[in-house]
Design an enzyme around this catalytic site. Structure first.
Site, PDB file in Angstrom:
ATOM      1  N   THR A  61      -6.098  -6.478   4.597  1.00 51.75           N
ATOM      2  CA  THR A  61      -7.393  -5.841   4.633  1.00 51.75           C
ATOM      3  C   THR A  61      -8.432  -6.903   4.234  1.00 51.75           C
ATOM      4  O   THR A  61      -8.090  -8.070   4.062  1.00 51.75           O
ATOM      5  CB  THR A  61      -7.428  -4.583   3.729  1.00 51.75           C
ATOM      6  N   LYS A  84       9.019   7.363  -6.218  1.00 43.93           N
ATOM      7  CA  LYS A  84       9.883   7.828  -5.128  1.00 43.93           C
ATOM      8  C   LYS A  84      11.358   7.478  -5.296  1.00 43.93           C
ATOM      9  O   LYS A  84      12.065   7.295  -4.298  1.00 43.93           O
ATOM     10  CB  LYS A  84       9.340   7.307  -3.787  1.00 43.93           C
ATOM     11  N   LEU A  85      11.805   7.392  -6.545  1.00 39.68           N
ATOM     12  CA  LEU A  85      13.236   7.151  -6.758  1.00 39.68           C
ATOM     13  C   LEU A  85      14.047   8.309  -6.164  1.00 39.68           C
ATOM     14  O   LEU A  85      15.147   8.113  -5.647  1.00 39.68           O
ATOM     15  CB  LEU A  85      13.522   7.012  -8.266  1.00 39.68           C
ATOM     16  N   THR A  95      -4.209   8.402   5.899  1.00 37.59           N
ATOM     17  CA  THR A  95      -5.505   8.159   6.526  1.00 37.59           C
ATOM     18  C   THR A  95      -5.434   8.284   8.037  1.00 37.59           C
ATOM     19  O   THR A  95      -6.289   8.905   8.659  1.00 37.59           O
ATOM     20  CB  THR A  95      -6.015   6.750   6.114  1.00 37.59           C
ATOM     21  N   ARG A 119     -24.017 -12.184   4.401  1.00 38.66           N
ATOM     22  CA  ARG A 119     -25.317 -11.827   3.809  1.00 38.66           C
ATOM     23  C   ARG A 119     -26.226 -11.058   4.766  1.00 38.66           C
ATOM     24  O   ARG A 119     -27.441 -11.196   4.737  1.00 38.66           O
ATOM     25  CB  ARG A 119     -26.011 -13.082   3.236  1.00 38.66           C
ATOM     26  N   GLY A 136       0.815  -1.216   0.000  1.00 39.43           N
ATOM     27  CA  GLY A 136       0.000   0.000   0.000  1.00 39.43           C
ATOM     28  C   GLY A 136       0.847   1.264   0.000  1.00 39.43           C
ATOM     29  O   GLY A 136       2.067   1.220   0.215  1.00 39.43           O
ATOM     30  N   ASP A 137       0.197   2.389  -0.317  1.00 38.11           N
ATOM     31  CA  ASP A 137       0.829   3.710  -0.306  1.00 38.11           C
ATOM     32  C   ASP A 137       1.989   3.827  -1.290  1.00 38.11           C
ATOM     33  O   ASP A 137       2.951   4.562  -1.047  1.00 38.11           O
ATOM     34  CB  ASP A 137       1.323   4.068   1.120  1.00 38.11           C
ATOM     35  N   GLU A 138       1.894   3.131  -2.381  1.00 35.77           N
ATOM     36  CA  GLU A 138       2.973   3.148  -3.377  1.00 35.77           C
ATOM     37  C   GLU A 138       2.926   4.398  -4.247  1.00 35.77           C
ATOM     38  O   GLU A 138       3.905   4.718  -4.934  1.00 35.77           O
ATOM     39  CB  GLU A 138       2.868   1.916  -4.295  1.00 35.77           C
ATOM     40  N   LYS A 151      -0.429   5.082  -5.909  1.00 34.16           N
ATOM     41  CA  LYS A 151      -1.468   4.708  -6.890  1.00 34.16           C
ATOM     42  C   LYS A 151      -2.284   5.923  -7.309  1.00 34.16           C
ATOM     43  O   LYS A 151      -2.665   6.058  -8.463  1.00 34.16           O
ATOM     44  CB  LYS A 151      -2.418   3.648  -6.291  1.00 34.16           C
ATOM     45  N   GLY A 152      -2.547   6.821  -6.338  1.00 36.28           N
ATOM     46  CA  GLY A 152      -3.341   8.018  -6.630  1.00 36.28           C
ATOM     47  C   GLY A 152      -2.661   8.864  -7.690  1.00 36.28           C
ATOM     48  O   GLY A 152      -3.274   9.269  -8.679  1.00 36.28           O
ATOM     49  N   GLN A 178      -5.310  -0.219  -1.435  1.00 39.16           N
ATOM     50  CA  GLN A 178      -4.427  -1.201  -0.807  1.00 39.16           C
ATOM     51  C   GLN A 178      -3.505  -1.868  -1.841  1.00 39.16           C
ATOM     52  O   GLN A 178      -3.177  -1.248  -2.826  1.00 39.16           O
ATOM     53  CB  GLN A 178      -5.222  -2.235   0.010  1.00 39.16           C
ATOM     54  N   GLY A 184      -5.824   6.002   1.357  1.00 41.20           N
ATOM     55  CA  GLY A 184      -5.469   7.417   1.361  1.00 41.20           C
ATOM     56  C   GLY A 184      -4.599   7.639   0.145  1.00 41.20           C
ATOM     57  O   GLY A 184      -3.464   7.178   0.104  1.00 41.20           O
ATOM     58  N   HIS A 185      -5.161   8.262  -0.877  1.00 36.90           N
ATOM     59  CA  HIS A 185      -4.424   8.458  -2.126  1.00 36.90           C
ATOM     60  C   HIS A 185      -4.115   9.941  -2.300  1.00 36.90           C
ATOM     61  O   HIS A 185      -5.029  10.770  -2.321  1.00 36.90           O
ATOM     62  CB  HIS A 185      -5.242   7.952  -3.321  1.00 36.90           C
TER      63      HIS A 185
HETATM   64  P1  GDP Z   1      -1.374   5.591  -2.591  1.00 35.31           P
HETATM   65  O1  GDP Z   1      -2.178   5.234  -1.398  1.00 35.31           O
HETATM   66  O2  GDP Z   1      -0.814   4.399  -3.281  1.00 35.31           O
HETATM   67  O3  GDP Z   1      -2.092   6.495  -3.548  1.00 35.31           O
HETATM   68  O4  GDP Z   1      -0.121   6.413  -2.041  1.00 35.31           O
HETATM   69  P2  GDP Z   1      -0.118   7.539  -0.867  1.00 35.31           P
HETATM   70  O5  GDP Z   1      -0.710   8.782  -1.396  1.00 35.31           O
HETATM   71  O6  GDP Z   1      -0.665   6.976   0.397  1.00 35.31           O
HETATM   72  O7  GDP Z   1       1.423   7.683  -0.606  1.00 35.31           O
HETATM   73  C1  GDP Z   1       2.304   8.050  -1.609  1.00 35.31           C
HETATM   74  C2  GDP Z   1       3.017   9.353  -1.206  1.00 35.31           C
HETATM   75  O8  GDP Z   1       4.126   9.554  -2.053  1.00 35.31           O
HETATM   76  C3  GDP Z   1       2.156  10.601  -1.404  1.00 35.31           C
HETATM   77  O9  GDP Z   1       2.520  11.534  -0.418  1.00 35.31           O
HETATM   78  C4  GDP Z   1       2.551  11.096  -2.788  1.00 35.31           C
HETATM   79  O10 GDP Z   1       2.356  12.494  -2.962  1.00 35.31           O
HETATM   80  C5  GDP Z   1       4.002  10.755  -2.791  1.00 35.31           C
HETATM   81  N1  GDP Z   1       4.597  10.441  -4.082  1.00 35.31           N
HETATM   82  C6  GDP Z   1       4.084   9.726  -5.114  1.00 35.31           C
HETATM   83  N2  GDP Z   1       5.013   9.559  -6.079  1.00 35.31           N
HETATM   84  C7  GDP Z   1       6.133  10.165  -5.637  1.00 35.31           C
HETATM   85  C8  GDP Z   1       7.464  10.284  -6.144  1.00 35.31           C
HETATM   86  O11 GDP Z   1       7.810   9.794  -7.209  1.00 35.31           O
HETATM   87  N3  GDP Z   1       8.379  10.965  -5.354  1.00 35.31           N
HETATM   88  C9  GDP Z   1       8.034  11.505  -4.143  1.00 35.31           C
HETATM   89  N4  GDP Z   1       8.986  12.126  -3.443  1.00 35.31           N
HETATM   90  N5  GDP Z   1       6.809  11.390  -3.638  1.00 35.31           N
HETATM   91  C10 GDP Z   1       5.882  10.717  -4.370  1.00 35.31           C
HETATM   92  P1  IMO Z   2      -3.877   2.725   0.224  1.00 39.09           P
HETATM   93  O1  IMO Z   2      -4.985   2.551  -0.770  1.00 39.09           O
HETATM   94  C1  IMO Z   2      -1.564   1.027   3.511  1.00 39.09           C
HETATM   95  C2  IMO Z   2      -3.708  -1.668   6.239  1.00 39.09           C
HETATM   96  C3  IMO Z   2      -3.931  -1.215   7.660  1.00 39.09           C
HETATM   97  C4  IMO Z   2      -3.933  -2.559   8.372  1.00 39.09           C
HETATM   98  C5  IMO Z   2      -4.623  -3.472   7.377  1.00 39.09           C
HETATM   99  C6  IMO Z   2      -6.106  -3.685   7.664  1.00 39.09           C
HETATM  100  O2  IMO Z   2      -3.685   4.139   0.654  1.00 39.09           O
HETATM  101  O3  IMO Z   2      -2.632   2.075  -0.271  1.00 39.09           O
HETATM  102  P2  IMO Z   2      -8.274  -2.173   7.386  1.00 39.09           P
HETATM  103  O4  IMO Z   2      -8.641  -0.870   8.014  1.00 39.09           O
HETATM  104  O5  IMO Z   2      -8.259  -2.134   5.887  1.00 39.09           O
HETATM  105  O6  IMO Z   2      -9.065  -3.329   7.913  1.00 39.09           O
HETATM  106  O7  IMO Z   2      -6.751  -2.445   7.866  1.00 39.09           O
HETATM  107  O8  IMO Z   2      -4.467  -2.870   6.099  1.00 39.09           O
HETATM  108  N1  IMO Z   2      -4.205  -0.734   5.201  1.00 39.09           N
HETATM  109  C7  IMO Z   2      -3.404   0.019   4.429  1.00 39.09           C
HETATM  110  N2  IMO Z   2      -2.066   0.188   4.451  1.00 39.09           N
HETATM  111  N3  IMO Z   2      -2.309   1.647   2.579  1.00 39.09           N
HETATM  112  C8  IMO Z   2      -3.649   1.470   2.529  1.00 39.09           C
HETATM  113  O9  IMO Z   2      -4.410   1.960   1.540  1.00 39.09           O
HETATM  114  C9  IMO Z   2      -4.272   0.663   3.513  1.00 39.09           C
HETATM  115  N4  IMO Z   2      -5.544   0.289   3.772  1.00 39.09           N
HETATM  116  C10 IMO Z   2      -5.485  -0.573   4.795  1.00 39.09           C
HETATM  117  O10 IMO Z   2      -2.894  -0.372   8.097  1.00 39.09           O
HETATM  118  O11 IMO Z   2      -2.613  -3.023   8.498  1.00 39.09           O
HETATM  119 MG    MG Z   3      -2.226   5.525   0.678  1.00 42.75          MG
END
Ligand code: GDP
Ligand code: IMO
Ligand code: MG
Length: 426
Positions: free
Chosen positions: A235, A327-328, A296, A142, A12-14, A16-17, A220, A40-41
């Site tokens: 999740t 994030k390179l 989030t 259900r 997660g948090d790679e 994607k947004g 996720q 949280g994107h």
């Molecule tokens: P998501 O949940 O997969 O959409 O990712 P998040 O938004 O939770 O976390 C990604 C974070 O990395 C955010 O703060 C983005 O603004 C930031 N981000 C995305 N791509 C890059 C990048 O190439 N470099 C840097 N420094 N930040 C990035």
């Molecule tokens: P995005 O879309 C990172 C994690 C939580 C917990 C587990 C289960 O921003 O990548 P939940 O509330 O879904 O039952 O929690 O999954 N988790 C995430 N970790 N990014 C997310 O979403 C996540 N959504 C849930 O921290 O470990």
């Molecule tokens: Mg996120």
């Protein structure tokens, strides 16, 4: 190139947004197909930051129709507060559509999430506390409430009666919910929800028939997937490419590309195994350099090195056609960069994701080291502009991940992306 799926290739948090937003104005629909406001994107447009939870990133693209598919769980309070927030910032949300089959997160499931975690004690999952798990459990059991139930007060009341008879058994006297309170709370949203509701399955299939471009944006990631992740530390939804089909009603043969988003290192939030986790200063350095705090919950993210066992698994489970590496820029300043190439489990080298969860808990990373670079790369626009060692690092990750890296993020801004191969045919 009509149908693309974007999935998380790690925990997660790679980014994607950003990847979803990046596809820009050629996209006609962006569909969220799983999860809810646990996501949280972040998208940064002209220096302005948007944190989206329930709404897909396409909502920021003028002309694009954002869709909440049947596979999503919807907290109605969050839905309308997110809409109000975006509208107050000048974003037109009027095209948003929601599947009538999407499930609702009722307030009692937020409480159940907290109760479940409390009862698990030391074995807690570390959820986001948004009621996600209990709502998917109700769906499978259900006894869930769906968006369409809002339009039939008598059915809604009966369903709430049935479900509360079960939930209240688990709650202390002062925590119990009343049928009237929940029914009224939900019915109050009905007039505002009604205009958003659509048969999104038919709409999306017809859009694809008409040659429109549809992007499916996962919440996720593969390692948090209910079936393919590090269960039980996952999740409760299908976050992989297959989830795009079940969560939207579009068949697998319609998908043209599957894009995995992966950070140039690794993070995880919540509990569960994480073989390349760095618990000392190196982890703190990555967290500060990368601003690794949850969108989030604000929790500090656990940080570690790139894990190619995870990446190869993501490629396999999702049939990835492309990786978007993010994030390179965060890695600038390191002498050498470790990359996990395999695990050592009970003295044996293992290059594939272990089948046994307990093996995953014992896995130790085997690293290969790649030379780093000192330059700030955040203004680089082409692959050739990157320092030679950064280019080699990307090529090494590409080979180890068994998937082509199409683009490279060098900063959070929309424009801070090096495109090697466009994801959309122009
Ligand atoms: P998501 O949940 O997969 O959409 O990712 P998040 O938004 O939770 O976390 C990604 C974070 O990395 C955010 O703060 C983005 O603004 C930031 N981000 C995305 N791509 C890059 C990048 O190439 N470099 C840097 N420094 N930040 C990035
Ligand atoms: P995005 O879309 C990172 C994690 C939580 C917990 C587990 C289960 O921003 O990548 P939940 O509330 O879904 O039952 O929690 O999954 N988790 C995430 N970790 N990014 C997310 O979403 C996540 N959504 C849930 O921290 O470990
Ligand atoms: Mg996120």
């Amino acid at each position: 190139m009509p149908a693309l799926v974007i999935v998380g290739a790690q925990w997660g948090d790679e980014g994607k947004g950003k990847a979803s937003d990046q596809l820009g104005t050629e996209v006609d629909y962006v569909v969220k197909f799983n999860g809810g406001n646990n996501a949280g994107h972040t998208v940064v447009v002209d220096g302005e930051k948007f944190a989206l939870h329930l709404l897909p990133a396409g909502i920021l693209t003028p002309g694009c129709t954002p869709v909440i598919g049947n596979g999503v769980v919807v907290d109605l309070e969050v839905l309308f507060s997110e809409i109000a927030d975006l509208e107050s910032r000048g974003i037109d949300t009027s095209k948003l559509r929601i599947s009538s089959n999407a499930h609702i997160i009722p307030s009692y499931n937020r409480r159940m999430d907290a109760v479940n975690e409390r009862l698990l004690g030391k074995r807690k999952i570390g959820t986001t506390g948004r009621g996600i798990g209990p709502t998917y459990a109700d769906k499978m059991n259900r006894i869930g409430l769906r968006i369409q139930d809002l339009f039939d007060p008598s059915i809604l009341r009966q369903k709430v009666e049935g479900v509360l008879a079960q939930k209240n058994l688990l709650l202390n006297e002062e925590e119990k919910f009343s049928v009237a309170e929940i029914t009224e709370e939900l019915l109050a949203y009905a007039p505002r929800v009604r205009p958003l509701v659509m048969n999104t399955t038919v709409e999306l299939n017809q859009a694809l028939d008409a040659g429109k471009t549809v992007v499916f944006e996962a919440g996720q990631a593969v390692m948090l997937d209910i079936d393919h992740g590090t269960y039980p530390f996952v999740t409760s939804s299908s976050c992989t490419a297959a989830g795009a089909c079940t969560g939207s009603g579009v068949g697998p043969r319609r998908i043209d590309k599957v894009i995995g988003v992966a950070k140039a290192y690794l993070t995880r939030v919540g509990e569960g195994p994480f073989p390349t986790e760095l618990l000392g200063e190196e982890g703190d350095w990555l967290r500060e350099q990368g601003g690794e705090y949850g969108v989030t919950t604000g929790r500090p993210r656990r940080c570690g090195w790139y894990d190619s066992v995870v990446a190869r698994y993501a490629t396999m489970v999702n049939s990835l056609t492309d990786i978007v590496l993010t994030k390179l820029d965060v890695l600038s300043g390191l002498e050498k960069i470790p990359v996990c190439v395999a695990y050592e489990i009970d003295g044996k080298r293992v290059a594939e994701m272990p089948d046994s969860q307990s093996d995953m808990h014992h896995a130790k990373p085997i690293y290969e080291y790649f030379p780093g670079w000192q330059e700030d790369i955040s203004q680089c626009c082409t692959f050739a502009e990157l320092p030679a060692t950064a280019q080699s690092y990307v090529q090494a990750l590409e080979e180890l991940s068994a998937c082509h890296i199409s683009s490279i993020g060098v900063g959070p801004g929309r424009e801070q992306t090096i495109v090697r191969t466009p994801l959309l045919d122009k």
